[in-house]
Design a protein around this motif. Structure first.
Motif, mmCIF file in Angstrom:
data_model
loop_
_atom_site.group_PDB
_atom_site.id
_atom_site.type_symbol
_atom_site.label_atom_id
_atom_site.label_comp_id
_atom_site.label_asym_id
_atom_site.label_seq_id
_atom_site.Cartn_x
_atom_site.Cartn_y
_atom_site.Cartn_z
ATOM 1 N N SER A 88 9.102 -15.901 13.841
ATOM 2 C CA SER A 88 9.117 -14.585 13.226
ATOM 3 C C SER A 88 10.062 -13.508 14.090
ATOM 4 N N ARG A 89 10.843 -12.837 13.276
ATOM 5 C CA ARG A 89 11.712 -11.828 13.646
ATOM 6 C C ARG A 89 11.133 -10.635 14.027
ATOM 7 N N ALA A 90 9.862 -10.222 13.342
ATOM 8 C CA ALA A 90 9.275 -8.829 13.323
ATOM 9 C C ALA A 90 7.714 -9.095 13.831
ATOM 10 N N ALA A 91 7.136 -10.205 13.881
ATOM 11 C CA ALA A 91 5.743 -10.511 14.318
ATOM 12 C C ALA A 91 5.973 -11.187 15.739
ATOM 13 N N VAL A 92 4.922 -10.950 16.585
ATOM 14 C CA VAL A 92 4.483 -11.708 17.684
ATOM 15 C C VAL A 92 3.398 -12.930 17.481
ATOM 16 N N CYS A 93 3.881 -13.988 17.573
ATOM 17 C CA CYS A 93 3.144 -15.017 17.290
ATOM 18 C C CYS A 93 2.464 -16.035 18.489
ATOM 19 N N SER A 94 1.299 -16.675 18.231
ATOM 20 C CA SER A 94 0.938 -17.264 19.141
ATOM 21 C C SER A 94 0.249 -18.520 18.197
ATOM 22 N N GLN A 95 0.182 -19.701 18.956
ATOM 23 C CA GLN A 95 -0.540 -20.850 18.217
ATOM 24 C C GLN A 95 -1.570 -21.720 19.114
ATOM 25 N N VAL B 109 8.250 -11.967 7.966
ATOM 26 C CA VAL B 109 8.397 -13.446 7.407
ATOM 27 C C VAL B 109 7.937 -14.014 8.651
ATOM 28 N N VAL B 110 6.947 -15.105 8.615
ATOM 29 C CA VAL B 110 6.635 -16.016 9.646
ATOM 30 C C VAL B 110 7.045 -17.470 9.099
ATOM 31 N N LYS B 111 7.766 -18.291 9.834
ATOM 32 C CA LYS B 111 8.006 -19.696 9.458
ATOM 33 C C LYS B 111 7.287 -20.663 10.473
ATOM 34 N N ILE B 112 6.475 -21.682 9.706
ATOM 35 C CA ILE B 112 5.913 -22.679 10.656
ATOM 36 C C ILE B 112 6.669 -23.771 10.345
ATOM 37 N N PHE B 113 7.005 -24.655 11.389
ATOM 38 C CA PHE B 113 7.463 -26.081 11.152
ATOM 39 C C PHE B 113 6.373 -26.873 11.738
ATOM 40 N N GLY C 257 0.846 -1.181 0.199
ATOM 41 C CA GLY C 257 0.084 -0.015 -0.165
ATOM 42 C C GLY C 257 0.725 1.254 0.003
ATOM 43 N N ALA C 258 0.101 2.209 -0.180
ATOM 44 C CA ALA C 258 0.803 3.609 -0.355
ATOM 45 C C ALA C 258 1.091 4.382 1.157
ATOM 46 N N GLU C 259 0.384 3.581 2.257
ATOM 47 C CA GLU C 259 0.518 4.048 3.592
ATOM 48 C C GLU C 259 0.902 2.975 4.503
ATOM 49 N N ALA C 260 1.360 3.187 5.718
ATOM 50 C CA ALA C 260 1.519 2.267 6.717
ATOM 51 C C ALA C 260 0.362 1.538 6.962
ATOM 52 N N ALA C 261 0.459 0.264 7.280
ATOM 53 C CA ALA C 261 -0.678 -0.260 7.681
ATOM 54 C C ALA C 261 -0.503 -0.753 9.320
ATOM 55 N N SER C 262 -1.734 -0.586 9.834
ATOM 56 C CA SER C 262 -1.800 -0.861 11.385
ATOM 57 C C SER C 262 -2.250 -2.122 11.918
ATOM 58 N N ASP C 263 -1.933 -2.643 13.268
ATOM 59 C CA ASP C 263 -2.600 -3.635 13.604
ATOM 60 C C ASP C 263 -2.833 -4.942 12.619
ATOM 61 N N VAL C 264 -1.584 -5.088 11.996
ATOM 62 C CA VAL C 264 -1.622 -6.282 10.992
ATOM 63 C C VAL C 264 -1.752 -7.607 11.561
ATOM 64 N N SER C 265 -2.550 -8.392 11.138
ATOM 65 C CA SER C 265 -2.903 -9.796 11.664
ATOM 66 C C SER C 265 -2.581 -10.965 10.566
ATOM 67 N N ILE C 266 -1.696 -11.993 10.747
ATOM 68 C CA ILE C 266 -1.332 -12.804 9.849
ATOM 69 C C ILE C 266 -1.933 -13.978 10.539
ATOM 70 N N GLN C 267 -2.694 -14.975 9.964
ATOM 71 C CA GLN C 267 -3.341 -16.027 10.268
ATOM 72 C C GLN C 267 -3.095 -17.207 9.156
ATOM 73 N N ASP C 268 -3.062 -18.378 9.973
ATOM 74 C CA ASP C 268 -2.905 -19.682 8.970
ATOM 75 C C ASP C 268 -3.122 -20.717 9.906
ATOM 76 N N LYS C 269 -4.344 -21.341 9.441
ATOM 77 C CA LYS C 269 -4.789 -22.776 10.163
ATOM 78 C C LYS C 269 -4.284 -23.895 9.108
ATOM 79 N N LEU C 270 -3.654 -24.643 9.642
ATOM 80 C CA LEU C 270 -3.083 -25.803 8.632
ATOM 81 C C LEU C 270 -4.160 -26.691 8.745
#
Length: 110
Positions: A45-52, A71-75, A21-34
């Motif tokens: 993740s180095r930049a995000a706070v993750c929970s499972q 970047v989020v890595k899931i093993f 986007g052309a502007e900053a994004a606030s309160d970003v949520s990344i979700q993945d249900k395997l």
């Protein structure tokens, strides 16, 4: 989103989120249900706070500047899982292009 079969026992999913986007994004949520049968062993993740919780991973970023990447890595062990795995991203700020907020990959077969 990319998946790399590390072995027939473990896969590594890499979710790469970029603020296009052309502007900053606030309160970003990344979700993945395997998919069913997956067992997650680690989320990084180095930049995000993750929970499972079971097969669902949720990561948050307070703010992403334009062109910023997270970047989020899931093993995880597939344990015979099939179908596809989809990750989604959302933010509290307006997004003029929500069509690029979801990415799916086919679950690799061992």
């Amino acid at each position: 989103k990319k998946v790399k079969p590390l072995s027939s026992i473990n896969h590594r999913y890499k979710i790469r989120v970029t603020n296009l986007g052309a502007e900053a994004a606030s309160d970003v949520s990344i979700q993945d249900k395997l998919p069913k049968n997956y067992q997650i062993s680690k989320v990084k993740s180095r930049a995000a706070v993750c929970s499972q919780v079971k097969r669902k991973v949720t990561c948050t970023v307070a703010e992403m500047q334009t062109d910023a990447k997270v970047v989020v890595k899931i093993f995880a062990a597939p344990n015979g899982a099939k179908k596809k795995n989809c990750a989604r991203v959302s933010a509290s700020t307006f997004d003029p292009n929500t069509a690029n907020n979801k990415s799916c990959v086919k679950v690799p077969q061992p």
